[in-house]
Design a protein around this motif. Structure first.
Motif, mmCIF file in Angstrom:
data_model
loop_
_atom_site.group_PDB
_atom_site.id
_atom_site.type_symbol
_atom_site.label_atom_id
_atom_site.label_comp_id
_atom_site.label_asym_id
_atom_site.label_seq_id
_atom_site.Cartn_x
_atom_site.Cartn_y
_atom_site.Cartn_z
ATOM 1 N N CYS A 128 2.135 3.147 0.743
ATOM 2 C CA CYS A 128 2.329 2.214 -0.311
ATOM 3 C C CYS A 128 1.128 1.697 -0.821
ATOM 4 N N GLU A 129 0.081 1.420 -0.214
ATOM 5 C CA GLU A 129 -1.043 0.876 -0.642
ATOM 6 C C GLU A 129 -1.722 1.772 -1.586
ATOM 7 N N THR A 160 4.467 -2.507 -4.365
ATOM 8 C CA THR A 160 3.601 -2.294 -2.853
ATOM 9 C C THR A 160 3.973 -3.240 -1.931
#
Length: 187
Positions: free
Chosen positions: A92-93, A67
């Motif tokens: 991404c998260e 992440t």
């Protein structure tokens, strides 16, 4: 303030490590970023002073490390387009950091200690109750699969876009045998 030898050593080690993980453009942008006190050095000093153990726990966890690496690539790929970083970091998260306790702990530490500046606001919601589907009266009315193609509160200057720009949100509203409703979302 910053020890010159420490800073030069940090830059050299970072470049040597980064060349294995970054494209040439990302590497150049990393060097450019390292030349700025804000946000690079101030964030790293804050992390070092306040979140050492939390950051170490994160980097030792595969999903958390992925992440952070992904978010760093977002920053490097959009160094001159800050308005795109928030939407990219969100991807991404949700892809790597979702429900990862080490990532959540690190983000809590970063936010509690104000180690990062806040992303720009997504903007006001431009929809109203008149835009809503009025035939929905109970949960059973939305049971099944729904696709969100684009929301109405993001994407116009000066707002960068965020959740509404997340591509192809597929939401499944499912009633469990216990009667509880589950919103299973994939992106």
């Amino acid at each position: 303030m910053i020890n010159k030898n420490f800073a030069i050593g940090y830059v050299l080690v970072s470049v040597l490590i980064a060349k294995y993980f970054l494209t040439t453009t990302q590497l150049v942008n990393q060097i450019r970023l390292m030349g700025r006190y804000e946000p690079f050095w101030s964030s790293n000093f804050c992390l070092g002073a306040n979140c050492k153990q939390v950051a170490a726990n994160c980097l030792l966890n595969q999903k958390c490390g992925q992440t952070v690496g992904c978010i760093n690539r977002c920053l490097l790929d959009n160094l001159d387009q800050e308005d795109k970083v928030a939407a990219c970091a969100y991807i991404c998260e949700m892809t790597y950091g979702y429900e990862n306790p080490q990532f959540k702990e690190m983000m809590d530490c970063i936010l509690d200690n104000k180690c990062l500046k806040q992303y720009p606001e997504d903007g006001p919601c431009r929809g109203s109750n008149a835009d809503a589907i009025t035939s929905v009266k109970r949960m059973e009315d939305i049971e099944g699969d729904w696709w969100v193609l684009r929301g109405v509160n993001c994407g116009e200057r000066p707002y960068p876009g965020g959740y509404d720009w997340y591509p192809c949100q597929h939401e499944r509203f499912i009633k469990s045998p216990s009667g509880q409703w589950i919103n299973n979302v994939t992106y």
